[in-house]
Design a protein around this motif. Structure first.
Motif, PDB file in Angstrom:
ATOM      1  N   PHE A 164       8.595   3.192  12.406  1.00  0.00           N
ATOM      2  CA  PHE A 164       8.315   2.341  11.258  1.00  0.00           C
ATOM      3  C   PHE A 164       8.508   0.862  11.577  1.00  0.00           C
ATOM      4  O   PHE A 164       8.364   0.005  10.708  1.00  0.00           O
ATOM      5  CB  PHE A 164       9.209   2.726  10.072  1.00  0.00           C
ATOM      6  CG  PHE A 164       8.893   4.075   9.499  1.00  0.00           C
ATOM      7  CD1 PHE A 164       7.831   4.228   8.626  1.00  0.00           C
ATOM      8  CD2 PHE A 164       9.639   5.177   9.847  1.00  0.00           C
ATOM      9  CE1 PHE A 164       7.528   5.471   8.095  1.00  0.00           C
ATOM     10  CE2 PHE A 164       9.353   6.423   9.318  1.00  0.00           C
ATOM     11  CZ  PHE A 164       8.287   6.577   8.449  1.00  0.00           C
ATOM     12  N   GLY A 165       8.868   0.561  12.820  1.00  0.00           N
ATOM     13  CA  GLY A 165       9.085  -0.830  13.202  1.00  0.00           C
ATOM     14  C   GLY A 165      10.449  -1.345  12.779  1.00  0.00           C
ATOM     15  O   GLY A 165      10.706  -2.544  12.807  1.00  0.00           O
ATOM     16  N   LEU A 166      11.330  -0.447  12.382  1.00  0.00           N
ATOM     17  CA  LEU A 166      12.670  -0.829  11.958  1.00  0.00           C
ATOM     18  C   LEU A 166      13.631  -0.745  13.148  1.00  0.00           C
ATOM     19  O   LEU A 166      13.365  -0.034  14.117  1.00  0.00           O
ATOM     20  CB  LEU A 166      13.136   0.083  10.820  1.00  0.00           C
ATOM     21  CG  LEU A 166      12.258   0.025   9.566  1.00  0.00           C
ATOM     22  CD1 LEU A 166      12.673   1.110   8.577  1.00  0.00           C
ATOM     23  CD2 LEU A 166      12.327  -1.343   8.931  1.00  0.00           C
ATOM     24  N   GLY A 178      -0.392 -12.045  15.095  1.00  0.00           N
ATOM     25  CA  GLY A 178      -1.301 -11.385  14.162  1.00  0.00           C
ATOM     26  C   GLY A 178      -1.022  -9.896  14.095  1.00  0.00           C
ATOM     27  O   GLY A 178      -1.045  -9.286  13.023  1.00  0.00           O
ATOM     28  N   ALA A 179      -0.734  -9.307  15.256  1.00  0.00           N
ATOM     29  CA  ALA A 179      -0.398  -7.881  15.309  1.00  0.00           C
ATOM     30  C   ALA A 179       0.902  -7.596  14.574  1.00  0.00           C
ATOM     31  O   ALA A 179       1.012  -6.600  13.849  1.00  0.00           O
ATOM     32  CB  ALA A 179      -0.293  -7.429  16.763  1.00  0.00           C
ATOM     33  N   VAL A 180       1.900  -8.467  14.742  1.00  0.00           N
ATOM     34  CA  VAL A 180       3.189  -8.276  14.070  1.00  0.00           C
ATOM     35  C   VAL A 180       3.008  -8.332  12.553  1.00  0.00           C
ATOM     36  O   VAL A 180       3.463  -7.445  11.823  1.00  0.00           O
ATOM     37  CB  VAL A 180       4.221  -9.337  14.537  1.00  0.00           C
ATOM     38  CG1 VAL A 180       5.465  -9.311  13.671  1.00  0.00           C
ATOM     39  CG2 VAL A 180       4.579  -9.117  15.996  1.00  0.00           C
ATOM     40  N   VAL A 181       2.306  -9.365  12.082  1.00  0.00           N
ATOM     41  CA  VAL A 181       2.085  -9.512  10.635  1.00  0.00           C
ATOM     42  C   VAL A 181       1.233  -8.358  10.107  1.00  0.00           C
ATOM     43  O   VAL A 181       1.552  -7.757   9.075  1.00  0.00           O
ATOM     44  CB  VAL A 181       1.435 -10.878  10.315  1.00  0.00           C
ATOM     45  CG1 VAL A 181       0.999 -10.945   8.860  1.00  0.00           C
ATOM     46  CG2 VAL A 181       2.409 -12.005  10.640  1.00  0.00           C
ATOM     47  N   GLY A 182       0.174  -8.017  10.823  1.00  0.00           N
ATOM     48  CA  GLY A 182      -0.674  -6.907  10.404  1.00  0.00           C
ATOM     49  C   GLY A 182       0.069  -5.590  10.358  1.00  0.00           C
ATOM     50  O   GLY A 182      -0.099  -4.791   9.435  1.00  0.00           O
ATOM     51  N   GLY A 183       0.920  -5.361  11.340  1.00  0.00           N
ATOM     52  CA  GLY A 183       1.722  -4.138  11.364  1.00  0.00           C
ATOM     53  C   GLY A 183       2.682  -4.058  10.194  1.00  0.00           C
ATOM     54  O   GLY A 183       2.842  -3.005   9.565  1.00  0.00           O
ATOM     55  N   PHE A 225       3.975  -1.789   4.791  1.00  0.00           N
ATOM     56  CA  PHE A 225       4.315  -1.899   3.376  1.00  0.00           C
ATOM     57  C   PHE A 225       3.205  -1.417   2.455  1.00  0.00           C
ATOM     58  O   PHE A 225       3.471  -0.918   1.375  1.00  0.00           O
ATOM     59  CB  PHE A 225       4.725  -3.330   3.035  1.00  0.00           C
ATOM     60  CG  PHE A 225       6.034  -3.701   3.663  1.00  0.00           C
ATOM     61  CD1 PHE A 225       7.195  -3.011   3.361  1.00  0.00           C
ATOM     62  CD2 PHE A 225       6.103  -4.722   4.590  1.00  0.00           C
ATOM     63  CE1 PHE A 225       8.402  -3.331   3.952  1.00  0.00           C
ATOM     64  CE2 PHE A 225       7.306  -5.055   5.185  1.00  0.00           C
ATOM     65  CZ  PHE A 225       8.459  -4.365   4.875  1.00  0.00           C
ATOM     66  N   VAL A 226       1.949  -1.580   2.880  1.00  0.00           N
ATOM     67  CA  VAL A 226       0.833  -1.081   2.070  1.00  0.00           C
ATOM     68  C   VAL A 226       0.866   0.437   2.074  1.00  0.00           C
ATOM     69  O   VAL A 226       0.753   1.078   1.042  1.00  0.00           O
ATOM     70  CB  VAL A 226      -0.516  -1.608   2.603  1.00  0.00           C
ATOM     71  CG1 VAL A 226      -1.677  -0.875   1.967  1.00  0.00           C
ATOM     72  CG2 VAL A 226      -0.619  -3.101   2.356  1.00  0.00           C
ATOM     73  N   VAL A 248       3.404   4.904   8.847  1.00  0.00           N
ATOM     74  CA  VAL A 248       3.311   4.746  10.302  1.00  0.00           C
ATOM     75  C   VAL A 248       1.851   4.556  10.709  1.00  0.00           C
ATOM     76  O   VAL A 248       1.522   3.679  11.514  1.00  0.00           O
ATOM     77  CB  VAL A 248       3.937   5.961  11.041  1.00  0.00           C
ATOM     78  CG1 VAL A 248       3.722   5.854  12.536  1.00  0.00           C
ATOM     79  CG2 VAL A 248       5.414   6.072  10.725  1.00  0.00           C
ATOM     80  N   ILE A 249       0.976   5.356  10.129  1.00  0.00           N
ATOM     81  CA  ILE A 249      -0.457   5.250  10.427  1.00  0.00           C
ATOM     82  C   ILE A 249      -0.971   3.870  10.047  1.00  0.00           C
ATOM     83  O   ILE A 249      -1.643   3.201  10.837  1.00  0.00           O
ATOM     84  CB  ILE A 249      -1.253   6.356   9.699  1.00  0.00           C
ATOM     85  CG1 ILE A 249      -0.902   7.731  10.269  1.00  0.00           C
ATOM     86  CG2 ILE A 249      -2.755   6.099   9.792  1.00  0.00           C
ATOM     87  CD1 ILE A 249      -1.401   8.892   9.437  1.00  0.00           C
ATOM     88  N   THR A 250      -0.638   3.424   8.838  1.00  0.00           N
ATOM     89  CA  THR A 250      -1.154   2.128   8.396  1.00  0.00           C
ATOM     90  C   THR A 250      -0.507   0.968   9.149  1.00  0.00           C
ATOM     91  O   THR A 250      -1.121  -0.082   9.298  1.00  0.00           O
ATOM     92  CB  THR A 250      -0.992   1.942   6.874  1.00  0.00           C
ATOM     93  OG1 THR A 250       0.366   2.150   6.511  1.00  0.00           O
ATOM     94  CG2 THR A 250      -1.899   2.889   6.114  1.00  0.00           C
ATOM     95  N   ALA A 251       0.711   1.158   9.647  1.00  0.00           N
ATOM     96  CA  ALA A 251       1.320   0.109  10.476  1.00  0.00           C
ATOM     97  C   ALA A 251       0.529  -0.049  11.776  1.00  0.00           C
ATOM     98  O   ALA A 251       0.280  -1.175  12.229  1.00  0.00           O
ATOM     99  CB  ALA A 251       2.782   0.442  10.771  1.00  0.00           C
ATOM    100  N   PHE A 252       0.116   1.054  12.371  1.00  0.00           N
ATOM    101  CA  PHE A 252      -0.684   0.981  13.599  1.00  0.00           C
ATOM    102  C   PHE A 252      -2.065   0.394  13.302  1.00  0.00           C
ATOM    103  O   PHE A 252      -2.573  -0.427  14.069  1.00  0.00           O
ATOM    104  CB  PHE A 252      -0.808   2.355  14.256  1.00  0.00           C
ATOM    105  CG  PHE A 252       0.375   2.712  15.101  1.00  0.00           C
ATOM    106  CD1 PHE A 252       0.352   2.517  16.472  1.00  0.00           C
ATOM    107  CD2 PHE A 252       1.525   3.241  14.535  1.00  0.00           C
ATOM    108  CE1 PHE A 252       1.443   2.831  17.259  1.00  0.00           C
ATOM    109  CE2 PHE A 252       2.624   3.561  15.316  1.00  0.00           C
ATOM    110  CZ  PHE A 252       2.583   3.352  16.683  1.00  0.00           C
ATOM    111  N   ILE A 253      -2.655   0.787  12.171  1.00  0.00           N
ATOM    112  CA  ILE A 253      -3.958   0.228  11.784  1.00  0.00           C
ATOM    113  C   ILE A 253      -3.821  -1.274  11.528  1.00  0.00           C
ATOM    114  O   ILE A 253      -4.654  -2.077  11.962  1.00  0.00           O
ATOM    115  CB  ILE A 253      -4.522   0.959  10.552  1.00  0.00           C
ATOM    116  CG1 ILE A 253      -4.894   2.397  10.918  1.00  0.00           C
ATOM    117  CG2 ILE A 253      -5.743   0.220   9.988  1.00  0.00           C
ATOM    118  CD1 ILE A 253      -5.224   3.286   9.719  1.00  0.00           C
ATOM    119  N   GLY A 254      -2.748  -1.658  10.845  1.00  0.00           N
ATOM    120  CA  GLY A 254      -2.496  -3.078  10.577  1.00  0.00           C
ATOM    121  C   GLY A 254      -2.282  -3.867  11.851  1.00  0.00           C
ATOM    122  O   GLY A 254      -2.722  -5.021  11.967  1.00  0.00           O
ATOM    123  N   THR A 255      -1.621  -3.265  12.816  1.00  0.00           N
ATOM    124  CA  THR A 255      -1.421  -3.917  14.109  1.00  0.00           C
ATOM    125  C   THR A 255      -2.769  -4.196  14.761  1.00  0.00           C
ATOM    126  O   THR A 255      -3.014  -5.306  15.258  1.00  0.00           O
ATOM    127  CB  THR A 255      -0.563  -3.013  15.024  1.00  0.00           C
ATOM    128  OG1 THR A 255       0.720  -2.832  14.412  1.00  0.00           O
ATOM    129  CG2 THR A 255      -0.384  -3.611  16.390  1.00  0.00           C
TER     130      THR A 255
END
Length: 163
Positions: A22-24, A82-87, A92-93, A103-110
């Motif tokens: 989760f990037g935590l 950009g990857a950090v912010v997107g992730g 959170f979305v 987790v899926i959307t964090a990778f997509i956001g990245t």
């Protein structure tokens, strides 16, 4: 009482492993639990300091992985951010699937974050997709690295608790 403290500590450490995708800061959570065991007298200071040192090296290795993949796939420093912010936005979305969705959307956001910044920089869809993919690979390798280190730390602390 010592037995229950040990069980609770190991369970808490596994929660730390689950935090990592989760990037935590799951690895640092494990370090804090280990240092709590040190202060409780359950394990020695040497192990506590080694665990903290291993965590610091793993963090540096993570940055090295991201930098290496970023360069290899043509990414810039701005694409990294950009990857950090997107992730983070992706995390959170979230996706409406319990636990794994964020987790899926964090990778997509990245991917989207790195790709969008690269697209703004280069005006090349192909290059932005390449950079986005490279950053996703970097994130995947970094998560695997930190999970592996975390599991090794749990085994070491678990052995210290038993012995």
């Amino acid at each position: 009482m010592s037995f229950w403290i040990s069980i609770l500590a190991v369970v808490a450490m596994f929660v730390g492993v689950l935090m990592i995708p989760f990037g935590l800061p799951g690895l640092w959570f494990i370090v804090v639990v280990t240092l709590g065991l040190v202060l409780a007298g359950e394990v020695g200071w040497t192990l506590g300091l080694v665990v903290a040192g291993v965590a610091a090296v793993a963090e540096l290795a993570e940055f090295g992985v991201v930098a290496r993949f970023g360069r290899a796939y043509g990414g810039s420093r701005k694409a990294f951010w950009g990857a950090v912010v997107g992730g983070m936005l992706g995390l959170f979305v979230g996706f409406p699937v319990p636990v794994i969705g964020p987790v899926i959307t964090a990778f997509i956001g990245t991917f989207i974050g790195a790709g969008a910044v690269t697209l703004l920089e280069t005006r090349s869809v192909r290059r932005s997709a390449r950079v986005g993919w490279g950053v996703v690979l970097a994130r995947t390798v970094a998560v695997a690295l930190k999970v592996g280190v975390s599991l090794a730390v749990i085994v070491a602390v678990g052995l210290a608790l038993v012995l």
